[in-house]
Design an enzyme around this catalytic site. Structure first.
Site, PDB file in Angstrom:
ATOM      1  N   ARG A  94      -5.346 -15.023 -12.563  1.00  0.00           N
ATOM      2  CA  ARG A  94      -6.679 -14.819 -13.144  1.00  0.00           C
ATOM      3  C   ARG A  94      -7.725 -15.386 -12.198  1.00  0.00           C
ATOM      4  O   ARG A  94      -7.530 -16.434 -11.583  1.00  0.00           O
ATOM      5  CB  ARG A  94      -6.799 -15.513 -14.502  1.00  0.00           C
ATOM      6  CG  ARG A  94      -5.885 -14.974 -15.575  1.00  0.00           C
ATOM      7  CD  ARG A  94      -6.218 -13.548 -15.992  1.00  0.00           C
ATOM      8  NE  ARG A  94      -5.386 -13.134 -17.117  1.00  0.00           N
ATOM      9  CZ  ARG A  94      -4.166 -12.619 -17.013  1.00  0.00           C
ATOM     10  NH1 ARG A  94      -3.631 -12.464 -15.798  1.00  0.00           N
ATOM     11  NH2 ARG A  94      -3.483 -12.259 -18.075  1.00  0.00           N
ATOM     12  N   GLN A  95      -8.854 -14.687 -12.108  1.00  0.00           N
ATOM     13  CA  GLN A  95      -9.941 -15.107 -11.235  1.00  0.00           C
ATOM     14  C   GLN A  95     -11.055 -15.741 -12.073  1.00  0.00           C
ATOM     15  O   GLN A  95     -11.491 -15.161 -13.072  1.00  0.00           O
ATOM     16  CB  GLN A  95     -10.461 -13.908 -10.446  1.00  0.00           C
ATOM     17  CG  GLN A  95      -9.436 -13.377  -9.453  1.00  0.00           C
ATOM     18  CD  GLN A  95      -9.459 -11.870  -9.270  1.00  0.00           C
ATOM     19  OE1 GLN A  95      -9.851 -11.127 -10.166  1.00  0.00           O
ATOM     20  NE2 GLN A  95      -9.022 -11.410  -8.106  1.00  0.00           N
ATOM     21  N   TYR A  96     -11.484 -16.918 -11.654  1.00  0.00           N
ATOM     22  CA  TYR A  96     -12.530 -17.642 -12.362  1.00  0.00           C
ATOM     23  C   TYR A  96     -13.615 -18.077 -11.383  1.00  0.00           C
ATOM     24  O   TYR A  96     -13.327 -18.616 -10.300  1.00  0.00           O
ATOM     25  CB  TYR A  96     -11.958 -18.889 -13.063  1.00  0.00           C
ATOM     26  CG  TYR A  96     -10.958 -18.565 -14.150  1.00  0.00           C
ATOM     27  CD1 TYR A  96     -11.364 -17.962 -15.344  1.00  0.00           C
ATOM     28  CD2 TYR A  96      -9.606 -18.854 -13.975  1.00  0.00           C
ATOM     29  CE1 TYR A  96     -10.440 -17.661 -16.342  1.00  0.00           C
ATOM     30  CE2 TYR A  96      -8.681 -18.557 -14.968  1.00  0.00           C
ATOM     31  CZ  TYR A  96      -9.110 -17.962 -16.152  1.00  0.00           C
ATOM     32  OH  TYR A  96      -8.199 -17.657 -17.138  1.00  0.00           O
ATOM     33  N   SER A  97     -14.864 -17.864 -11.765  1.00  0.00           N
ATOM     34  CA  SER A  97     -15.981 -18.264 -10.918  1.00  0.00           C
ATOM     35  C   SER A  97     -15.998 -19.776 -10.732  1.00  0.00           C
ATOM     36  O   SER A  97     -15.727 -20.531 -11.672  1.00  0.00           O
ATOM     37  CB  SER A  97     -17.313 -17.836 -11.549  1.00  0.00           C
ATOM     38  OG  SER A  97     -17.401 -16.444 -11.655  1.00  0.00           O
TER      39      SER A  97
ATOM     40  N   PRO B  91     -21.038 -18.571 -12.588  1.00  0.00           N
ATOM     41  CA  PRO B  91     -21.484 -18.451 -11.191  1.00  0.00           C
ATOM     42  C   PRO B  91     -22.944 -18.830 -11.029  1.00  0.00           C
ATOM     43  O   PRO B  91     -23.359 -19.332  -9.974  1.00  0.00           O
ATOM     44  CB  PRO B  91     -21.233 -16.980 -10.858  1.00  0.00           C
ATOM     45  CG  PRO B  91     -21.270 -16.283 -12.172  1.00  0.00           C
ATOM     46  CD  PRO B  91     -20.681 -17.250 -13.156  1.00  0.00           C
TER      47      PRO B  91
ATOM     48  N   TYR C   2       0.796  -1.221   0.000  1.00  0.00           N
ATOM     49  CA  TYR C   2       0.000   0.000   0.000  1.00  0.00           C
ATOM     50  C   TYR C   2       0.838   1.287   0.000  1.00  0.00           C
ATOM     51  O   TYR C   2       0.507   2.243  -0.718  1.00  0.00           O
ATOM     52  CB  TYR C   2      -0.999  -0.022   1.157  1.00  0.00           C
ATOM     53  CG  TYR C   2      -2.208  -0.863   0.812  1.00  0.00           C
ATOM     54  CD1 TYR C   2      -3.276  -0.316   0.114  1.00  0.00           C
ATOM     55  CD2 TYR C   2      -2.247  -2.214   1.137  1.00  0.00           C
ATOM     56  CE1 TYR C   2      -4.373  -1.090  -0.228  1.00  0.00           C
ATOM     57  CE2 TYR C   2      -3.336  -3.000   0.787  1.00  0.00           C
ATOM     58  CZ  TYR C   2      -4.397  -2.422   0.099  1.00  0.00           C
ATOM     59  OH  TYR C   2      -5.470  -3.206  -0.254  1.00  0.00           O
TER      60      TYR C   2
ATOM     61  N   VAL D 189     -20.482 -16.916 -21.089  1.00  0.00           N
ATOM     62  CA  VAL D 189     -19.727 -17.531 -19.994  1.00  0.00           C
ATOM     63  C   VAL D 189     -20.152 -16.987 -18.637  1.00  0.00           C
ATOM     64  O   VAL D 189     -19.773 -17.527 -17.598  1.00  0.00           O
ATOM     65  CB  VAL D 189     -18.214 -17.337 -20.222  1.00  0.00           C
ATOM     66  CG1 VAL D 189     -17.791 -15.893 -19.910  1.00  0.00           C
ATOM     67  CG2 VAL D 189     -17.399 -18.330 -19.398  1.00  0.00           C
TER      68      VAL D 189
ATOM     69  N   ILE E 241     -22.649 -17.603 -17.356  1.00  0.00           N
ATOM     70  CA  ILE E 241     -23.423 -18.694 -16.774  1.00  0.00           C
ATOM     71  C   ILE E 241     -22.685 -19.369 -15.625  1.00  0.00           C
ATOM     72  O   ILE E 241     -23.294 -20.045 -14.795  1.00  0.00           O
ATOM     73  CB  ILE E 241     -23.768 -19.732 -17.869  1.00  0.00           C
ATOM     74  CG1 ILE E 241     -24.916 -20.645 -17.413  1.00  0.00           C
ATOM     75  CG2 ILE E 241     -22.537 -20.568 -18.233  1.00  0.00           C
ATOM     76  CD1 ILE E 241     -25.442 -21.547 -18.511  1.00  0.00           C
TER      77      ILE E 241
ATOM     78  N   GLU F 150      -8.579  -6.932   4.485  1.00  0.00           N
ATOM     79  CA  GLU F 150      -7.903  -8.047   3.816  1.00  0.00           C
ATOM     80  C   GLU F 150      -7.241  -8.978   4.822  1.00  0.00           C
ATOM     81  O   GLU F 150      -7.256 -10.200   4.652  1.00  0.00           O
ATOM     82  CB  GLU F 150      -6.905  -7.504   2.793  1.00  0.00           C
ATOM     83  CG  GLU F 150      -7.605  -6.905   1.575  1.00  0.00           C
ATOM     84  CD  GLU F 150      -6.801  -5.853   0.841  1.00  0.00           C
ATOM     85  OE1 GLU F 150      -5.557  -5.845   0.985  1.00  0.00           O
ATOM     86  OE2 GLU F 150      -7.412  -5.031   0.134  1.00  0.00           O
TER      87      GLU F 150
END
Length: 396
Positions: free
Chosen positions: A204-207, A276, A95, A272, A274, A135
């Site tokens: 990378r963030q993926y549901s 979550p 930070y 995509v 769809i 966090e």
């Protein structure tokens, strides 16, 4: 705490931030990565190339200036960002580095009096403490819960299933064979990796695309491609990651999730988006008590992920499905429509006054659906949505 004078100074800078926000955030990222190149392994560098990240940050900085005397207005945004930061592994020591670069960018672009820089330095410090504390609480919560961990954990790909020509599901089990974290349907995990030949470590963030089953996670990833390079990791996952390979995953995080309630649920997704919704649908079906309306839009039946399950639950006592295909439906049925999602066609079937509505899909689709919901007089407090990538508001 900020003094009233400092609050006034920050609020008075809001118009300049609205005008020059992307100039400031663009310069901020230049300064940050020049001074601390190691941070390029945390930030999504593809979003840097496309400009979406600097635009999102400019919006956030402006919002802080505008609402610095009423921060409750942006608490939702703070929670969304804190959840994403936790999945990325952001640390408290990051930070001050970010703050220094931001203040330098504001100084260079706006050339304000020192009193403005001083007020922003204090304001940033207060906001940074909010994020750091939230966090840290998330890290502690995840590590202390059954099946949780800190940082990343190694998982093995145990199955890989093509759902559509562009969407593939990846089934992942922990290498250590121990329990895994529970999650609320709608949340995501982050995949941490550095593909061969890639300049930077990538996150990378993926549901999560299935209901929690205690043994494994499923993510369903669309193979992306664009002039800005979106799709580096999705293409690598599709083309180069095979059963038996190891991936490093974060705990599940995310502020978009199925609410605990007995109200009817309307799940609305496109493409995509769809993923979550599928986790929510499977959870609701296994629970078996809440009324569910499932609305999905796809290019055609070939691009309709999880189609077989949706066909099997069509017009059951609990679940009603409505599917919109942009191209003519290959399998005409009472619940299939041609064209984009049109809630006007469904309004007599949907519990508009009592349901919770969940949206996920391309931004243009969600904006169109949100506008339709408002026309149908659905209250904002009953609308929940997830935007993949740099966040944007639907009401613009």
């Amino acid at each position: 705490m900020l003094t009233q004078t400092e609050i006034n100074i920050i609020k008075d800078s809001a118009p300049a931030l609205a005008q020059y926000g992307e100039d400031i955030t663009g310069r901020f990222y230049q300064i940050l990565f020049q001074s601390h190149p190691e941070l390029s392994h945390i930030f999504n560098m593809t979003n840097q190339k496309s400009g979406s990240q600097k635009a999102a940050l400019a919006t956030a900085v402006y919002a802080f200036a505008k609402y610095v005397d009423n921060l409750e207005v942006i608490l939702g945004d703070v929670e969304r960002i804190a959840q994403k930061h936790a999945s990325l592994g952001i640390k408290s020591e990051h930070y001050p580095l970010v703050g220094s670069a931001l203040l330098q960018a504001i100084d260079e672009i706006l050339q304000p009096p020192q009193s403005v820089i001083d007020a922003w330095a204090k304001g940033y410090g207060i906001l940074a403490d909010v994020f750091i504390n939230r966090e840290q609480a998330l890290y502690d919560q995840k590590s202390e819960q059954q099946g949780g961990w800190r940082g990343t954990r190694e998982f093995t790909l145990v199955n890989k299933v093509m759902e559509t020509p562009l969407i593939t599901s990846f089934y992942l089990k922990p290498n250590d064979g121990l329990a895994i974290s529970d999650f609320v349907p709608g949340q995501y995990i982050a995949v941490h990796m550095q593909p061969a030949g890639a300049e930077n470590h990538q996150i990378r963030q993926y549901s999560l695309s299935s209901a929690y089953n205690k043994n494994s996670y499923r993510i369903s990833v669309k193979k992306e491609q664009s002039p800005h390079g979106e799709g580096l990791i999705s293409n690598y996952l599709h083309d180069s990651v095979n059963v038996g390979d190891t991936l490093n995953l974060s705990n599940p995080f995310g502020e978009f999730y199925l609410q605990e309630s007995s109200n009817p649920v309307v799940l609305i997704s496109g493409g995509v988006g769809i993923t979550p919704m599928q986790a929510m649908l499977e959870t609701l079906v296994s629970g078996g008590s809440r009324e569910v309306h499932f609305v999905h839009g796809a290019l055609n039946s070939e691009h309709h992920a999880y189609k077989e399950m949706h066909n099997n639950i069509t017009d059951t006592e609990q679940v009603t499905t409505h599917v919109f295909y942009e191209q003519a439906p290959a399998e005409p049925a009472d619940n299939h429509y041609q064209g984009l999602i049109n809630l006007e066609l469904l309004k007599s079937d949907l519990p508009l006054n009592s349901a919770e509505f969940y949206l996920c899909g391309p931004l243009a689709m969600m904006k169109a659906v949100y506008k339709q919901l408002k026309t149908l007089q659905v209250a904002d407090e009953n609308i929940f949505y997830e935007v993949f990538g740099a966040s944007k508001a639907l009401a613009e």
